[in-house]
Design an enzyme around this catalytic site. Structure first.
Site, PDB file in Angstrom:
ATOM      1  N   CYS A  20      -4.942  86.407  40.630  1.00 37.38           N
ATOM      2  CA  CYS A  20      -5.623  86.807  41.536  1.00 37.38           C
ATOM      3  C   CYS A  20      -6.818  86.616  42.364  1.00 37.38           C
ATOM      4  O   CYS A  20      -7.169  87.015  43.428  1.00 37.38           O
ATOM      5  CB  CYS A  20      -6.083  88.327  40.755  1.00 37.38           C
ATOM      6  N   CYS A  34     -10.236  83.570  37.237  1.00 39.61           N
ATOM      7  CA  CYS A  34      -9.926  82.854  38.495  1.00 39.61           C
ATOM      8  C   CYS A  34     -11.008  82.171  39.042  1.00 39.61           C
ATOM      9  O   CYS A  34     -10.936  80.992  39.671  1.00 39.61           O
ATOM     10  CB  CYS A  34      -8.988  83.892  39.385  1.00 39.61           C
ATOM     11  N   CYS A  61     -10.875  87.588  39.587  1.00 38.57           N
ATOM     12  CA  CYS A  61     -11.605  87.997  38.393  1.00 38.57           C
ATOM     13  C   CYS A  61     -12.395  86.863  37.892  1.00 38.57           C
ATOM     14  O   CYS A  61     -12.271  85.671  38.622  1.00 38.57           O
ATOM     15  CB  CYS A  61     -10.403  88.083  37.348  1.00 38.57           C
ATOM     16  N   CYS A  67       8.662  78.253  34.638  1.00 34.29           N
ATOM     17  CA  CYS A  67       7.977  78.077  33.043  1.00 34.29           C
ATOM     18  C   CYS A  67       7.992  76.776  32.627  1.00 34.29           C
ATOM     19  O   CYS A  67       6.831  75.758  32.425  1.00 34.29           O
ATOM     20  CB  CYS A  67       8.526  78.941  32.271  1.00 34.29           C
ATOM     21  N   ARG A 103      -3.695  91.365  32.546  1.00 27.72           N
ATOM     22  CA  ARG A 103      -3.056  90.938  31.681  1.00 27.72           C
ATOM     23  C   ARG A 103      -3.077  91.907  30.557  1.00 27.72           C
ATOM     24  O   ARG A 103      -1.981  91.841  29.718  1.00 27.72           O
ATOM     25  CB  ARG A 103      -3.891  89.788  30.968  1.00 27.72           C
ATOM     26  N   CYS A 106      -5.643  84.259  34.054  1.00 28.45           N
ATOM     27  CA  CYS A 106      -6.109  85.348  35.047  1.00 28.45           C
ATOM     28  C   CYS A 106      -6.373  86.702  34.270  1.00 28.45           C
ATOM     29  O   CYS A 106      -5.237  87.181  33.353  1.00 28.45           O
ATOM     30  CB  CYS A 106      -4.970  85.590  36.233  1.00 28.45           C
ATOM     31  N   HIS A 123      11.684  85.118  32.192  1.00 24.28           N
ATOM     32  CA  HIS A 123      10.271  84.818  32.843  1.00 24.28           C
ATOM     33  C   HIS A 123      10.507  83.528  33.623  1.00 24.28           C
ATOM     34  O   HIS A 123       9.591  82.949  33.943  1.00 24.28           O
ATOM     35  CB  HIS A 123       9.249  84.863  31.892  1.00 24.28           C
ATOM     36  N   GLU A 124      11.690  82.962  33.853  1.00 24.88           N
ATOM     37  CA  GLU A 124      11.702  81.574  34.525  1.00 24.88           C
ATOM     38  C   GLU A 124      12.956  81.878  35.465  1.00 24.88           C
ATOM     39  O   GLU A 124      14.115  81.814  35.269  1.00 24.88           O
ATOM     40  CB  GLU A 124      12.432  80.490  33.421  1.00 24.88           C
ATOM     41  N   CYS A 142      14.003  80.487  28.278  1.00 15.78           N
ATOM     42  CA  CYS A 142      13.223  79.589  27.774  1.00 15.78           C
ATOM     43  C   CYS A 142      13.117  79.913  26.391  1.00 15.78           C
ATOM     44  O   CYS A 142      13.333  81.153  25.929  1.00 15.78           O
ATOM     45  CB  CYS A 142      11.880  80.007  28.584  1.00 15.78           C
ATOM     46  N   HIS A 143      12.569  78.868  25.621  1.00 15.02           N
ATOM     47  CA  HIS A 143      12.512  79.100  24.152  1.00 15.02           C
ATOM     48  C   HIS A 143      11.894  80.567  23.705  1.00 15.02           C
ATOM     49  O   HIS A 143      11.825  81.270  22.898  1.00 15.02           O
ATOM     50  CB  HIS A 143      11.980  78.204  23.484  1.00 15.02           C
ATOM     51  N   THR A 144      10.763  80.688  24.700  1.00 13.80           N
ATOM     52  CA  THR A 144       9.673  81.880  24.434  1.00 13.80           C
ATOM     53  C   THR A 144      10.643  83.214  24.440  1.00 13.80           C
ATOM     54  O   THR A 144      10.303  84.310  23.889  1.00 13.80           O
ATOM     55  CB  THR A 144       8.757  82.074  25.448  1.00 13.80           C
ATOM     56  N   ARG A 153      18.166  73.644  29.463  1.00  9.15           N
ATOM     57  CA  ARG A 153      18.003  75.032  30.309  1.00  9.15           C
ATOM     58  C   ARG A 153      19.360  75.446  30.735  1.00  9.15           C
ATOM     59  O   ARG A 153      20.347  74.540  31.276  1.00  9.15           O
ATOM     60  CB  ARG A 153      17.211  74.892  31.550  1.00  9.15           C
TER      61      ARG A 153
HETATM   62  P1  NAD Z   1      13.373  73.838  22.734  1.00 10.11           P
HETATM   63  O1  NAD Z   1      14.083  74.656  21.855  1.00 10.11           O
HETATM   64  O2  NAD Z   1      14.422  73.697  23.741  1.00 10.11           O
HETATM   65  O3  NAD Z   1      12.681  72.519  22.052  1.00 10.11           O
HETATM   66  C1  NAD Z   1      12.204  72.405  20.864  1.00 10.11           C
HETATM   67  C2  NAD Z   1      12.665  70.949  20.173  1.00 10.11           C
HETATM   68  O4  NAD Z   1      11.971  70.874  19.028  1.00 10.11           O
HETATM   69  C3  NAD Z   1      13.970  70.694  19.911  1.00 10.11           C
HETATM   70  O5  NAD Z   1      14.429  69.646  20.653  1.00 10.11           O
HETATM   71  C4  NAD Z   1      14.078  70.667  18.588  1.00 10.11           C
HETATM   72  O6  NAD Z   1      15.166  69.767  17.981  1.00 10.11           O
HETATM   73  C5  NAD Z   1      12.758  70.317  18.111  1.00 10.11           C
HETATM   74  N1  NAD Z   1      12.263  70.624  16.915  1.00 10.11           N
HETATM   75  C6  NAD Z   1      12.491  71.551  16.045  1.00 10.11           C
HETATM   76  N2  NAD Z   1      11.687  71.592  14.992  1.00 10.11           N
HETATM   77  C7  NAD Z   1      11.410  70.095  14.675  1.00 10.11           C
HETATM   78  C8  NAD Z   1      10.622  69.671  13.783  1.00 10.11           C
HETATM   79  N3  NAD Z   1      10.074  70.171  12.689  1.00 10.11           N
HETATM   80  N4  NAD Z   1      10.145  68.210  14.245  1.00 10.11           N
HETATM   81  C9  NAD Z   1      10.363  67.679  15.532  1.00 10.11           C
HETATM   82  N5  NAD Z   1      11.203  68.413  16.181  1.00 10.11           N
HETATM   83  C10 NAD Z   1      11.551  69.342  15.844  1.00 10.11           C
HETATM   84  O7  NAD Z   1      12.006  74.594  23.354  1.00 10.11           O
HETATM   85  P2  NAD Z   1      11.352  74.687  24.818  1.00 10.11           P
HETATM   86  O8  NAD Z   1      12.024  75.748  25.573  1.00 10.11           O
HETATM   87  O9  NAD Z   1      11.019  73.266  25.237  1.00 10.11           O
HETATM   88  O10 NAD Z   1       9.866  75.243  24.375  1.00 10.11           O
HETATM   89  C11 NAD Z   1       9.283  74.462  23.296  1.00 10.11           C
HETATM   90  C12 NAD Z   1       7.802  75.326  23.030  1.00 10.11           C
HETATM   91  O11 NAD Z   1       7.118  75.602  23.998  1.00 10.11           O
HETATM   92  C13 NAD Z   1       8.660  76.664  22.470  1.00 10.11           C
HETATM   93  O12 NAD Z   1       7.638  77.078  21.296  1.00 10.11           O
HETATM   94  C14 NAD Z   1       8.085  77.595  23.613  1.00 10.11           C
HETATM   95  O13 NAD Z   1       7.941  78.836  22.952  1.00 10.11           O
HETATM   96  C15 NAD Z   1       6.794  77.140  23.986  1.00 10.11           C
HETATM   97  N6  NAD Z   1       6.178  77.157  25.549  1.00 10.11           N
HETATM   98  C16 NAD Z   1       5.099  77.376  25.505  1.00 10.11           C
HETATM   99  C17 NAD Z   1       4.715  77.397  27.094  1.00 10.11           C
HETATM  100  C18 NAD Z   1       3.122  77.348  27.084  1.00 10.11           C
HETATM  101  O14 NAD Z   1       2.893  77.951  28.407  1.00 10.11           O
HETATM  102  N7  NAD Z   1       2.337  77.368  26.177  1.00 10.11           N
HETATM  103  C19 NAD Z   1       5.594  77.443  27.930  1.00 10.11           C
HETATM  104  C20 NAD Z   1       6.826  77.063  27.735  1.00 10.11           C
HETATM  105  C21 NAD Z   1       7.214  77.050  26.622  1.00 10.11           C
HETATM  106  N1  AHE Z   2       2.784  86.979  23.122  1.00  8.47           N
HETATM  107  C1  AHE Z   2       2.694  85.908  22.197  1.00  8.47           C
HETATM  108  C2  AHE Z   2       1.885  84.650  23.183  1.00  8.47           C
HETATM  109  C3  AHE Z   2       2.970  83.886  23.745  1.00  8.47           C
HETATM  110  C4  AHE Z   2       2.424  82.891  24.638  1.00  8.47           C
HETATM  111  O1  AHE Z   2       1.295  81.923  24.038  1.00  8.47           O
HETATM  112  N2  AHE Z   2       2.694  82.550  25.852  1.00  8.47           N
HETATM  113  C5  AHE Z   2       2.393  81.710  26.805  1.00  8.47           C
HETATM  114  C6  AHE Z   2       3.597  81.296  27.642  1.00  8.47           C
HETATM  115  S1  AHE Z   2       4.935  80.939  26.740  1.00  8.47           S
HETATM  116  C7  AHE Z   2       6.107  80.460  28.068  1.00  8.47           C
HETATM  117  O2  AHE Z   2       7.408  80.276  27.770  1.00  8.47           O
HETATM  118  C8  AHE Z   2       1.109  81.784  27.672  1.00  8.47           C
HETATM  119  O3  AHE Z   2       1.171  81.601  28.794  1.00  8.47           O
HETATM  120  N3  AHE Z   2       0.094  82.339  26.767  1.00  8.47           N
HETATM  121  C9  AHE Z   2      -1.164  82.959  27.763  1.00  8.47           C
HETATM  122  C10 AHE Z   2      -0.845  84.305  27.788  1.00  8.47           C
HETATM  123  O4  AHE Z   2      -1.756  84.760  28.742  1.00  8.47           O
HETATM  124  O5  AHE Z   2      -0.043  85.063  27.422  1.00  8.47           O
HETATM  125  C11 AHE Z   2       1.676  86.139  21.314  1.00  8.47           C
HETATM  126  O6  AHE Z   2       1.837  85.228  20.158  1.00  8.47           O
HETATM  127  O7  AHE Z   2       0.897  86.912  21.243  1.00  8.47           O
HETATM  128 ZN    ZN Z   3       8.679  80.011  29.060  1.00  4.03          ZN
END
Ligand code: NAD
Ligand code: AHE
Ligand code: ZN
Length: 375
Positions: free
Chosen positions: A97, A103, A100, A175, A115, A111, A67-68, A45-47, A370
């Site tokens: 859980c 939850c 907590c 994820c 954490r 949760c 994580h995926e 994943c991008h993360t 992916r």
């Molecule tokens: P990815 O890299 O596959 O997709 C990102 C997309 O953004 C790409 O298509 C890229 O071309 C585009 N992009 C980059 N810069 C841009 C801009 N300035 N304007 C428009 N488009 C632009 O990533 P992903 O795996 O789909 O993840 C996306 C984001 O979500 C990441 O930051 C990841 O860490 C985050 N994420 C968050 C959670 C969550 O729970 N909140 C879960 C999973 C992933």
């Molecule tokens: N460690 C980072 C935070 C990263 C973050 O926000 N993670 C998301 C999931 S990304 C999955 O690809 C999330 O679930 N956040 C809630 C949590 O409990 O972490 C930072 O910036 O500190």
């Molecule tokens: Zn992820």
């Protein structure tokens, strides 16, 4: 192997941005409340790339990222009742859980039970790692560390799934796909007939599109700086495509002009704080809601004129799409088995664990949604 140390292959990140190293890693047996899982498939994943880059304030090295994933329970520690050896499982970085205050609130999927430990790369029981290489401890990551043939997770971080489900596919339900679907269904609660804008058409953004289409959205506008993203995005429900590079006006203005005052819902799926601002500001006055999904680097902050919120726009965020992991991941697996949600379409590449550095290159290449690794 039960109760014994297992030596297996894992990809160790020793330093930010330095290629991962495939090592023989020792994985200690699970302690009370822990589960040792044989990981069969993991995606990137991008993360994972974000933490590897050194920009994650919680990133610790050396660590085992990932994580995926999906796998099979190898053994369980004392007191573990909800899974047993042989069960098919998906590790869940967002635990559940059911005890907590988070939850029990019914207001969040976050949760609190473990954490504090997962944020510092250790297990809750003894605040230590179960991984080591030649006697040196290696940190856990997000409570999952799936770039290893065996990992140890907390029992509250593992979802038991239908044993008929193909693990090489449903690993994606750890994820990206649930995050996008849930951002629409649980966090924004998009209604039928809505106009939606999605910034970033990677896996998460495309899953937002899929979720919005299923929710009956009328217009689904995809925004990306890479024109190659559009053709594929149509298959996930995106109806229009905007490349900010084709416009002189700020992208929020372009979207406001296209939609008679702004969209009903927008989603930031990139992790770029200036795009987060644009995503808020392209929302309709009075009700438009913007959901932050992307993860931004350490030190980055968002900003906008407070007037944007005073005049009714709403700024939200989502973690794992608001899904309660242990309860709802098995339900998402069932939805996939019933052909109600896509997974196969997000898998563009397949490699093996020893090719993991190539997989990270692919992730940055723009072509890859992916990449699933076989362990
Ligand atoms: P990815 O890299 O596959 O997709 C990102 C997309 O953004 C790409 O298509 C890229 O071309 C585009 N992009 C980059 N810069 C841009 C801009 N300035 N304007 C428009 N488009 C632009 O990533 P992903 O795996 O789909 O993840 C996306 C984001 O979500 C990441 O930051 C990841 O860490 C985050 N994420 C968050 C959670 C969550 O729970 N909140 C879960 C999973 C992933
Ligand atoms: N460690 C980072 C935070 C990263 C973050 O926000 N993670 C998301 C999931 S990304 C999955 O690809 C999330 O679930 N956040 C809630 C949590 O409990 O972490 C930072 O910036 O500190
Ligand atoms: Zn992820």
């Amino acid at each position: 192997t039960q109760g014994k140390v297992i030596t297996c292959k894992a990809a160790v990140a020793y330093e930010a941005n330095k290629p991962l190293v495939i090592e023989d890693v020792e994985v200690a047996p699970p302690q009370a409340g822990e589960v040792r899982v044989q990981i069969l498939f993991t995606a990137l994943c991008h993360t994972d790339a974000y933490t590897w880059s050194g920009k994650d304030p919680e990133g610790l090295f050396p660590c085992i990222l990932g994580h995926e994933a999906a796998g099979i329970v190898e053994s369980v520690g004392e007191g573990v009742t909800e899974v047993k050896p042989g069960d098919h499982v998906i590790p869940c970085y967002q635990a559940e859980c059911r005890e907590c205050k988070f939850c029990k609130s019914g207001k969040t999927n976050l949760c609190g039970k473990i954490r504090g430990a997962t944020g510092v790369g250790v297990m809750m029981n003894d605040r230590k790692s179960r991984f080591s290489v030649r006697g040196t401890p290696i940190y856990h990551f997000m409570g999952t560390s799936t770039f290893s043939q065996y990992t140890v997770v907390h029992d509250v971080s593992v979802a038991k799934i239908d044993p008929q489900a193909p693990l090489e596919k449903v690993c994606l339900l750890g994820c990206g796909v649930p995050t996008g679907l849930g951002a629409v269904w649980n966090t924004a609660k998009v209604e039928s007939g809505s106009n939606v804008a999605i910034f970033g058409l990677g896996t998460v953004g495309l899953a937002v599109a899929e979720g919005a289409k299923a929710a009956g959205a009328s217009r689904i506008i995809g925004v990306d700086i890479d024109n190659r993203k559009f053709d594929r995005a149509k298959n996930f429900g995106v109806t229009e495509f905007v490349n900010p590079k084709d416009h002189e006006k700020p992208i929020q203005q372009v979207l406001v002009d296209m939609t008679d005052g702004g969209v009903d819902y927008s989603f930031e799926c990139i992790g770029n704080v200036s795009i987060m601002r644009a995503a808020l500001e392209c929302c309709h006055k009075g009700w438009g809601t913007s959901v932050i999904v992307g993860v931004a680097a350490s030190g980055q902050e968002i900003s906008t004129r407070p007037f944007q919120l005073v005049t009714g726009r709403v700024w939200k965020g989502t973690a794992f799409g608001g899904f309660k992991s242990r309860t709802q991941v098995p339900q998402l697996v069932d939805k996939y088995m019933n052909k109600e949600i896509k997974i196969d379409e997000y898998i563009t590449h397949k490699l093996t664990l020893d090719e993991i550095n190539k997989a990270f290159d692919l992730l940055h290449g723009g072509d890859c949604l992916r990449c699933v690794l076989t362990l």
